[in-house]
Structure formats: structure tokens, C-alpha cells
Write a protein that holds these residues in place. Structure first.
Motif, PDB file in Angstrom:
ATOM      1  N   GLN A   1     -49.160 -22.771  65.240  1.00 46.59           N
ATOM      2  CA  GLN A   1     -48.912 -24.053  65.892  1.00 46.59           C
ATOM      3  C   GLN A   1     -50.049 -25.031  65.602  1.00 46.59           C
ATOM      4  O   GLN A   1     -49.816 -26.235  65.446  1.00 46.59           O
ATOM      5  N   SER A   2     -51.274 -24.513  65.501  1.00 47.20           N
ATOM      6  CA  SER A   2     -52.431 -25.386  65.281  1.00 47.20           C
ATOM      7  C   SER A   2     -52.398 -26.074  63.925  1.00 47.20           C
ATOM      8  O   SER A   2     -53.000 -27.146  63.758  1.00 47.20           O
ATOM      9  N   ILE A   3     -51.701 -25.490  62.933  1.00 42.33           N
ATOM     10  CA  ILE A   3     -51.606 -26.140  61.616  1.00 42.33           C
ATOM     11  C   ILE A   3     -50.340 -26.991  61.508  1.00 42.33           C
ATOM     12  O   ILE A   3     -50.051 -27.556  60.456  1.00 42.33           O
ATOM     13  N   GLY A   4     -49.578 -27.077  62.606  1.00 41.46           N
ATOM     14  CA  GLY A   4     -48.390 -27.914  62.598  1.00 41.46           C
ATOM     15  C   GLY A   4     -47.118 -27.220  62.148  1.00 41.46           C
ATOM     16  O   GLY A   4     -46.128 -27.889  61.826  1.00 41.46           O
ATOM     17  N   LYS A   5     -47.154 -25.877  62.084  1.00 35.47           N
ATOM     18  CA  LYS A   5     -45.973 -25.084  61.670  1.00 35.47           C
ATOM     19  C   LYS A   5     -45.530 -25.521  60.262  1.00 35.47           C
ATOM     20  O   LYS A   5     -46.347 -25.871  59.415  1.00 35.47           O
ATOM     21  N   PHE A   6     -44.233 -25.508  60.005  1.00 36.14           N
ATOM     22  CA  PHE A   6     -43.711 -25.957  58.712  1.00 36.14           C
ATOM     23  C   PHE A   6     -43.571 -27.474  58.714  1.00 36.14           C
ATOM     24  O   PHE A   6     -43.220 -28.079  59.732  1.00 36.14           O
TER      25      PHE A   6
END
Length: 301
Positions: free
Chosen positions: A188-193
Motif C-alpha cells: 500500500q505504501s508504494i501505491g499498489k498497482f
């Protein structure tokens, strides 16, 4: 037995039979607690109805079948399933995200879950991929490729590991996007896909986002899966090539930060390549060829 369940998201589009085979392989090879979420990505056939009928019973109480409101592509569908797991199962922290044309081998899921112990920075763990002929494929990459390597004008072989280098769990730059396990919070921290790509380049995007946050991808060479590559998208389809080109252009603009003029040159390069494939008879159906070319030339981000 492990009492903490894992989540498993399987994305289906039309090929519901492959999804059934994938679910069967999970039940045969992973006997720990799990919650499987089958996401039908708004298939135009009766996939959702068939899958719901198969799994809506006590025998498959661990399986939930849901349907997206539209076919927003690979990234959209997987985010849809990921969000469902997060919103419905508070205690799940590790989530398998897999194509439906994957067959899991005994111990593969457990080995990937265990590999998170390598480091607190691990956001993703990927398995060793074999094709249906039993050949090992898709070696992970050890470093970020150059733009010329990414578009295929220069060989990217130097970016990939040799198979004899892969004897234990180790951090890598990029892995095959057909199957992997993610840590819920870090993913979630990387923004998912990134849902602005419909199909392809998901690996390039999440790899660069993970690297920028100084997190890690772990390749697990002893966790084996079989991938029936191409059974869900096909490889002689001009629509598939069009979506590959669009996602590549988006990646180059948004993540590699290429100029507008360079993007325009790339558009011409890819259109020429599509026309050459058409002349060489590489497409089974060319009915929408010029529509696809026009879409590439007019594509904006």
C-alpha cells in the motif's frame, strides 16, 4: 499449523477453466489457513456465473468470487481484489497476487511466505517460474535496465541473473509479474498497482517504485510455479501489442521522464514495428490494425 491466514487474489478474464485449475493447485499444495478471492475482471462471457456456482458452497468456504464493475485492466483488477482482502480480513498481512494460468507446486506458497524473514524491507517475494514444457523462464533482473534496453534496441541480457547465480533467497531489482506475494502495508505504501496501465509493464512500474522507496524484492529460487504463458492474453493479437505499446509509452513518460519529442519518436518506432509484423503475417487477425495504430498515435497520458 499456521493460524494466521494469507490472502490469495486470482484475476480471471474469460478463461474461468484456468482459474479452477489454479484454485485446485492451491488447495493441493497449501493446507494452511487462507482466504482466496477470485476477481472476475468483467468478463464478456459467463465466467462469473460459472465460478460463483462452483465456489458458493461449504466445500470452498475459503473462496470468495467477486466481479469488477468494469474491465479496467490487469492493474485495476488486481487492486480491486487486493482492496477486498484488506477491507474484509483485518488479520491478513501477506497476500498472494497471481495470474489464473498459474499452477502452484508443493511448498511454493509457504516458501515465499517464509522468505519475508530475510529483511524488514521486503515488500514482495517472487517464485521460480517454469513454463508448461518444464523449462525455467523469466530470470529476475539484478539491476535497472537503460531506456534502450527497455525498448529492445539494446540487449537486456546483462541485467538478468544467470541461473547458476540463483541458489538462495536474494534481493533483486525486478521479477516476473505473473505471481508473487506482497506485504499488505508496504505494498500500500508504494501505491499498489498503477491503474493507468491496462496491460503490461506492471513489473517495470512496481520495481522502480520499490527501488525509490529503498524497499526490497526477494527472489525465492526454491519456490516453483508453472506458468501457461499466453493462454489468457494470446501472443498474435494486435490489441495486445497496442496495449503493450501504450503502457510502455506511459512508463517512459511518467517513470523514466522522457521528453514529449522522445515519446513521439517512440510512437513512430512502435507503429513501424506493428506494420512490419503485419507484413510478416505475425497477427492472426488484423481487422482493427489501423484503429489500434491510430489509438497509439493519439495516446495521451
Amino acid at each position: 499449523m499456521n493460524n494466521v491466514p494469507i490472502g490469495i487474489v486470482i484475476l480471471n478474464f474469460k478463461t474461468w477453466e484456468k482459474t479452477v485449475e489454479c484454485v485446485d493447485s492451491i488447495y493441493k499444495t497449501y493446507r494452511e489457513s487462507k482466504r482466496i478471492v477470485v476477481v472476475d475482471n468483467h468478463s464478456p462471457n459467463d465466467s462469473y456465473t460459472r465460478l460463483f456456482a462452483i465456489y458458493d458452497n461449504e466445500e470452498y468456504k475459503d473462496v470468495t468470487v467477486i466481479k469488477t464493475e468494469r474491465n479496467g485492466g490487469f492493474s485495476y483488477g488486481n487492486n480491486y481484489g487486493f482492496d477486498y482482502v484488506v477491507n474484509h480480513f483485518d488479520n491478513i498481512t501477506k497476500i498472494v497476487i497471481t495470474n489464473n494460468d498459474i499452477t502452484f507446486v508443493e511448498g511454493s506458497i509457504q516458501k515465499m511466505i517464509s522468505a519475508f524473514s530475510v529483511s524488514e524491507k521486503v515488500v514482495m517475494v517472487a517464485p521460480s517460474v517454469y513454463n508448461i514444457s518444464g523449462e525455467r523462464t523469466n530470470a529476475p533482473w539484478k539491476k535497472k535496465p537503460t531506456v534502450m534496453q527497455e525498448i529492445g534496441l539494446v540487449s537486456s541480457k546483462a541485467c538478468a541473473y544467470e541461473w547458476d547465480e540463483l541458489k538462495e533467497n536474494l534481493p533483486v531489482y525486478m521479477v516476473c509479474g505473473c505471481c508473487f506475494v506482497v506485504d499488505r502495508d508496504k505494498f500500500q505504501s508504494i501505491g499498489k498497482f498503477d491503474e493507468k496501465v491496462f496491460l503490461y509493464n506492471e513489473e517495470n512500474i512496481f520495481s522502480i517504485k520499490i527501488a525509490r522507496q529503498k524497499l526490497e524484492i526477494i527472489y525465492c529460487p526454491n519456490a516453483d510455479i508453472l506458468h501457461d504463458h499466453g493462454s489468457t492474453t494470446g501472443n498474435r493479437n494486435v490489441f495486445v501489442d497496442k496495449e503493450y505499446v501504450k503502457s510502455t509509452l506511459y512508463f517512459m513518460k511518467q517513470y523514466e521522464r522522457l521528453s514529449e519529442s522522445t515519446i513521439s519518436l517512440l510512437k513512430c518506432f512502435y507503429v513501424l514495428r506493428i506494420l512490419i509484423k503485419k507484413v510478416l503475417g505475425k497477427y492472426d487477425n488484423c481487422n482493427h490494425l489501423f484503429k489500434c495504430i491510430n489509438e497509439i498515435l493519439k495516446y495521451k497520458f
